[in-house]
Each structure stands twice: as structure tokens, then as C-alpha cells.
Design an enzyme around this catalytic site. Structure first.
Site, short mmCIF file in Angstrom:
data_model
loop_
_atom_site.label_atom_id
_atom_site.label_comp_id
_atom_site.label_asym_id
_atom_site.label_seq_id
_atom_site.Cartn_x
_atom_site.Cartn_y
_atom_site.Cartn_z
N LYS A 22 0.84 -1.20 0.00
CA LYS A 22 0.00 0.00 0.00
C LYS A 22 0.88 1.25 0.00
CE LYS A 22 -1.73 1.82 3.94
NZ LYS A 22 -1.48 3.27 4.13
N ASN A 23 1.87 1.31 0.92
CA ASN A 23 2.62 2.56 1.09
C ASN A 23 3.63 2.81 -0.02
OD1 ASN A 23 1.08 3.12 3.26
ND2 ASN A 23 2.55 2.41 4.77
N ARG A 93 -4.29 10.06 3.48
CA ARG A 93 -3.08 10.72 3.96
C ARG A 93 -2.10 10.96 2.82
NH1 ARG A 93 -0.50 13.69 7.69
NH2 ARG A 93 1.70 13.23 7.76
N CYS A 117 -5.60 8.40 8.52
CA CYS A 117 -5.66 7.92 9.91
C CYS A 117 -5.15 9.01 10.86
CB CYS A 117 -4.80 6.67 10.08
SG CYS A 117 -5.51 5.26 9.23
N ARG A 122 -0.01 14.67 12.77
CA ARG A 122 0.87 14.23 11.67
C ARG A 122 1.20 15.46 10.81
NH1 ARG A 122 -1.65 8.81 9.27
NH2 ARG A 122 0.45 8.52 8.46
N PRO A 123 2.14 16.26 11.30
CA PRO A 123 2.49 17.49 10.58
C PRO A 123 3.19 17.18 9.25
CG PRO A 123 4.05 17.07 12.35
CD PRO A 123 2.96 16.05 12.50
N ILE A 124 3.29 18.20 8.40
CA ILE A 124 4.04 18.02 7.14
C ILE A 124 5.11 19.10 7.01
CG2 ILE A 124 2.15 16.83 5.93
CD1 ILE A 124 1.64 19.49 4.43
N ASP A 125 5.59 19.58 8.14
CA ASP A 125 6.59 20.65 8.11
C ASP A 125 7.88 20.25 7.41
OD1 ASP A 125 6.68 19.01 10.61
OD2 ASP A 125 8.59 20.05 10.84
N GLN A 126 8.23 18.97 7.49
CA GLN A 126 9.46 18.53 6.82
C GLN A 126 9.29 18.46 5.30
OE1 GLN A 126 12.50 17.87 8.68
NE2 GLN A 126 11.15 19.07 10.02
N ASP A 307 3.79 0.39 12.23
CA ASP A 307 2.53 -0.08 11.63
C ASP A 307 2.20 -1.52 12.03
OD1 ASP A 307 2.90 1.70 8.46
OD2 ASP A 307 2.33 2.33 10.47
N ARG A 400 -9.13 0.27 3.66
CA ARG A 400 -8.22 1.22 3.00
C ARG A 400 -6.89 0.56 2.67
NH1 ARG A 400 -6.68 5.86 6.44
NH2 ARG A 400 -5.18 5.96 4.74
C1 EPZ Z 1 4.07 6.80 6.58
O1 EPZ Z 1 3.36 7.90 7.15
C2 EPZ Z 1 3.04 5.70 6.44
N1 EPZ Z 1 1.96 6.16 5.59
C3 EPZ Z 1 2.51 5.32 7.81
O2 EPZ Z 1 1.69 4.17 7.61
C4 EPZ Z 1 3.66 4.92 8.72
O3 EPZ Z 1 3.15 4.71 10.02
C5 EPZ Z 1 4.72 6.02 8.76
O4 EPZ Z 1 5.13 6.37 7.42
C6 EPZ Z 1 5.96 5.60 9.55
O5 EPZ Z 1 6.50 4.46 8.97
C7 EPZ Z 1 2.16 6.18 4.26
O6 EPZ Z 1 3.21 5.82 3.77
C8 EPZ Z 1 0.98 6.64 3.42
P1 EPZ Z 1 6.39 9.87 8.69
P2 EPZ Z 1 4.06 9.35 7.17
O7 EPZ Z 1 6.46 11.13 7.93
O8 EPZ Z 1 4.89 9.51 5.98
C9 EPZ Z 1 6.87 13.09 12.13
C10 EPZ Z 1 -0.22 2.88 7.67
O9 EPZ Z 1 -0.79 2.33 8.62
N2 EPZ Z 1 6.81 14.06 11.04
O10 EPZ Z 1 7.44 8.84 8.50
O11 EPZ Z 1 3.01 10.36 7.45
C11 EPZ Z 1 5.54 12.38 12.34
O12 EPZ Z 1 4.70 13.13 13.18
C12 EPZ Z 1 0.27 4.29 7.83
O13 EPZ Z 1 0.01 2.34 6.55
C13 EPZ Z 1 7.02 15.39 11.30
O14 EPZ Z 1 7.25 15.79 12.44
O15 EPZ Z 1 4.98 9.20 8.45
C14 EPZ Z 1 5.98 11.07 12.96
O16 EPZ Z 1 6.16 11.24 14.35
C15 EPZ Z 1 -0.07 4.87 9.19
N3 EPZ Z 1 6.98 16.29 10.27
C16 EPZ Z 1 7.33 10.80 12.31
O17 EPZ Z 1 7.77 12.06 11.78
C17 EPZ Z 1 6.74 15.90 8.97
O18 EPZ Z 1 6.73 16.75 8.06
C18 EPZ Z 1 7.28 9.79 11.17
O19 EPZ Z 1 6.28 10.23 10.25
C19 EPZ Z 1 6.53 14.52 8.73
C20 EPZ Z 1 6.57 13.63 9.77
#
Ligand code: EPZ
Length: 421
Positions: A22-23, A93, A117, A122-126, A307, A400
Site C-alpha cells: 500500500k505505502n 493521507r 488515519c 501528523r504534521p508536514i513541516d518537513q 505499523d 483502506r
Molecule cells: C508513513 O506515514 C506511512 N503512511 C505510515 O503508515 C507509517 O506509520 C509512517 O510512514 C511511519 O513508517 C504512508 O506511507 C501513506 P512519517 P508518514 O512522515 O509519511 C513526524 C499505515 O498504517 N513528522 O514517516 O506520514 C511524524 O509526526 C500508515 O500504513 C514530522 O514531524 O509518516 C511522525 O512522528 C499509518 N513532520 C514521524 O515524523 C513531517 O513533516 C514519522 O512520520 C513529517 C513527519
């Protein structure tokens, strides 16, 4: 509303074939916007997140056709719009990947903030940090992100992520693909689906190296041509079925996996007393349903995946002794399912980032509700292992991310039905 009705107690046996990841799929489909030509993508899972993304691409002007057996053909040559349908974007997402691909192809993007979810903030600042480093001007409102070419133009650059982020790593890779110059992403995430995205883009003519390490290098190219690519098997779907066998007991061959991707999950289930045999592209899982307690800490890949937190927690609730489960990625993820498991007799106490799970002999059936994708999958596993009947509500979350889960579990001998209220 639809629900699952699960009568627990059946051991699982036979074979289950894992679908495409999926991801990986939810990144590779938006990445087709970067390609002027036809992309033939194989092993695409038939799940609602994918169906929504295909509708978004069609709405943007792409030609999209689905064949039997998980093959999708997408041609984004004639895409002109940089404003994806916000109603559809907010349903999931991973729609945030449209930002990076539209910015790289057209130099602008106007994308609603994603949904999906909500088990944590779940910020997107990065992601935004990356786009700005590449020369984009960013305007953020409560509902939208508006990206345009900044005064110095769009160009490659060095981006050092403050957080190991799967989404930001993939979004920046997409954004950098067609920009002049070289981009280096430091502190990059290393998940298998990131490597899969890079392999897809390189197959279409991109120049990406280092995916799967903490430093990814992208040298921008003029354009990407079409081609054919097969998505990797889903590590988390495979892990979910392995946990189901562990909890319910049984003997199942899990087919279409990459065993290397499963190492972190395999080692923990083995520690809990599950017998696991690796083959080239399959794994046999044997369990008597009696498990040992364990200590698990979730970590970015190659650590134990966040996950799989909910699924391994179910195994802990029926393991002998006290298990500890510590979450390092999303601190509040426990709250999506632990209270539901308690309704089934589980003994879980949460303290900060750690859940202390006191194993019981058995769980009992109850009426429970999914609050996110993996929480819902965990409640299905709990229903399979419990005595009596469990009803799982809000199954749209589960569907999903799990293709044909009722059919796959039924084929393994589970007593599970999808019922419409
Ligand atoms: C991906 O989410 C996956 N989703 C998630 O899977 C998975 O849990 C996650 O990666 C971690 O492996 C998809 O790929 C669609 P991150 P993502 O950015 O990209 C923080 C599932 O069940 N962060 O790796 O949103 C964030 O808050 C889903 O399939 C920032 O602070 O996760 C978290 O603590 C659920 N700023 C950490 O980083 C940002 O801009 C990791 O998040 C982005 C993230």
C-alpha cells in the site's frame, strides 16, 4: 454501516498471497505525474486508497485503465491541472505526494491538506522544508498548501531532515526529479517502499541513488518516459497475517513476500514462540497459539515497524507473562485500539510511550470499533483468537489498506463475514 462478524477459535491453515505494498503504491501512483508517457504498473493492491488516487489522477486529466490481476496503466502526458480535487484529497493521507510531483512537473501545486488515519498529530513541516529548499514559495492556509516557483527558480539543493520521515523523504524525491541540479536528502527514511519509489522512477529514466540509506541523491533530468514496473509485496500486510497465525494458532504459508523486509517482524514472533521458516519468496508460520511474552520497541526501518504495533500487541495480550511495547514514532498510537482490546478482556496499562501488557489465557468476543487502519486489523486478529463472536465496526479503515481481507482469511479457515447493518 458495514461490520465484520468474526467467530473466534478456528486455527488458520493453507496459503495466503500478499498484495502489492500500500505505502509504495500510494507514492508510485502520484509519481506517474512526473512521466510523459504510459506507465504500466503491476501488483497494484485493490484498496480504497488506491481507488481514490486513481480518481484524483483521472480528474487531473490522466488516462487510467485497470486490468485484471492488479495491473494499472496510467498516462499523465495530458495532465494540465495542478489543483487536485480537494474532496478526494481529504479522504487519505498519502495525497500529499501530489504536492511534490505536481511541483516538479509544472512548477506549482495547489493541494488540500491530507486526511487519513488520525491516531496522532501528523504534521508536514518537513515536506514544506524540502520544497522551500528546492526554491518553492509556500503559502499554507488552514486547508491548503499552495506551492509556486520562488524568485530564484526551482533547483536542486541539500535538505537535512529534522525528523526521519517516510513521507517527506518520498515527497522530496519526487519534487527533485525534474529540477535542474543535484538534490541530497540527509537523515532520510529507509523503508522498503522508499526504495520501491526510487526504483520505479529510475525505471522511467530518473537518476536517484542511495534510496534505502539515510542519504538519498537525486540528479534532476529533463523528462521521464513511460515503462513497466511491479510494486513490491506489502511488508505490513504480510506481518499482519503472520501475527494472525501467531495469535489464532495454525500453519500457514505466506506467499509473495521479500523475507529480508520481514526480518524485524520474524525475529519478534520467533522470540514469542512462533515457528517461522523463510523461503525465497514465502514464509511458513506455525503456532500452537501459546505465546511467550516479549519486549518490543518500534523504530523506523529496519527496526520493528510502528505499523505493526497494534498487531503485535494483540499477540502480547494472550502471551504468558508481562510484555512491554514501546512506541517511538507516534506516541498516541496506543489509544486507537487498547481500550477496544480491554473490552475483549485484555489487560493493558499505558504509561507514556510504553504499554505494559499482562498476558491472559484468552480474549472474549465483543462489539468493537476500528479507529484507524492498523487498529482495525488488530481487532480482526483479536476476534480470530477470542472465544465467542466479535463485531468490528468502522471497517472502512481496514479496507483502506487490506485487499480482500475477508476472502483471504476465509480461505485460511477463519469464520469471518462482512455484514451490512
Ligand atoms: C508513513 O506515514 C506511512 N503512511 C505510515 O503508515 C507509517 O506509520 C509512517 O510512514 C511511519 O513508517 C504512508 O506511507 C501513506 P512519517 P508518514 O512522515 O509519511 C513526524 C499505515 O498504517 N513528522 O514517516 O506520514 C511524524 O509526526 C500508515 O500504513 C514530522 O514531524 O509518516 C511522525 O512522528 C499509518 N513532520 C514521524 O515524523 C513531517 O513533516 C514519522 O512520520 C513529517 C513527519
Amino acid at each position: 454501516m458495514a461490520r465484520y462478524k468474526i467467530v473466534g477459535g478456528n486455527r488458520l491453515s493453507g496459503e495466503v498471497t500478499i498484495s502489492g505494498a500500500k505505502n509504495a503504491a500510494v507514492a508510485i501512483l502520484p509519481a506517474t505525474i512526473l512521466v510523459r508517457g504510459k506507465c504500466r504498473i503491476e501488483n497494484v493492491p485493490d484498496i480504497s486508497d488506491v481507488r481514490i488516487l486513481l480518481d484524483i489522477l483521472k480528474d487531473l486529466g490522466a488516462s487510467v485503465s485497470r486490468e485484471e490481476g492488479g495491473v494499472v496503466e496510467i498516462d499523465c502526458t495530458n495532465v494540465t491541472s495542478t489543483h487536485p480535487n480537494p474532496e478526494l484529497v481529504r479522504k487519505m493521507r498519502a495525497s500529499y505526494y501530489l504536492m511534490g510531483s505536481l511541483l516538479s512537473r509544472f512548477g506549482k501545486a495547489n493541494v488540500a491538506l491530507p486526511g487519513g488515519c488520525n491516531f496522532a498529530s501528523r504534521p508536514i513541516d518537513q515536506h514544506i522544508k524540502g520544497f522551500m529548499a528546492l526554491g518553492a514559495s509556500v503559502e499554507e492556509t488552514e486547508d491548503y498548501v499552495n506551492l509556486t516557483e520562488g524568485p530564484m527558480g526551482l533547483h536542486g539543493n541539500r535538505v537535512s531532515l529534522d525528523v526521519v520521515s517516510v513521507g517527506a523523504t518520498m515527497n522530496i524525491i519526487m519534487a527533485a526529479c525534474l529540477l535542474p541540479g543535484r538534490t541530497i536528502i540527509e537523515n532520510a527514511a529507509k523503508e522498503p517502499h522508499i526504495v520501491d519509489l526510487a526504483n520505479f522512477l529510475n525505471t522511467m529514466g530518473a537518476n536517484i541513488s542511495g534510496a534505502g540509506t539515510d542519504t538519498v541523491k537525486i540528479r534532476g533530468v529533463e523528462s521521464l518516459r513511460g515503462g513497466t514496473y511491479a510494486i513490491i509485496p506489502d511488508q505490513i500486510e504480510a506481518g499482519t497475517y503472520m501475527a494472525a497465525v501467531a495469535a489464532a494458532g495454525g500453519n500457514v504459508l505466506v506467499r509473495n513476500v521479500i523475507p529480508k523486509h520481514m526480518d524485524c517482524i520474524t525475529s519478534k514472533l520467533s522470540e514469542m514462540g512462533v515457528q517461522i521458516f523463510n523461503y525465497d519468496d514465502s514464509i511458513r508460520v506455525i503456532s500452537e497459539g501459546r505465546l511467550r511474552c516479549a519486549t518490543v520497541k518500534t523504530r523506523p526501518y529496519p527496526g520493528f515497524p510502528t505499523d505493526m504495533q497494534a498487531q503485535i500487541c494483540v499477540c502480547m495480550t494472550i502471551a504468558s507473562g508481562l510484555s512491554k511495547l514501546t512506541e517511538s514514532v507516534y506516541e498516541t498510537r496506543f489509544f486507537g485500539y487498547c481500550s477496544e482490546l480491554a473490552n475483549m478482556g485484555a489487560d493493558i496499562s499505558i504509561s507514556g510511550k510504553t504499554a505494559n501488557v499482562n498476558g491472559r489465557k484468552k480474549l472474549h468476543g465483543a462489539m468493537v470499533c476500528a479507529r484507524d487502519l492498523r487498529a482495525g486489523a488488530a481487532l480482526v486478529i483479536a476476534g480470530l483468537a477470542a472465544e465467542g463472536t466479535t463485531y468490528v465496526g468502522n471497517i472502512g479503515y481496514v479496507e483502506r489498506g487490506y485487499e480482500r481481507i475477508v476472502e483471504k482469511l476465509t480461505a485460511l479457515g477463519a469464520d469471518i463475514q462482512r455484514i451490512e447493518d
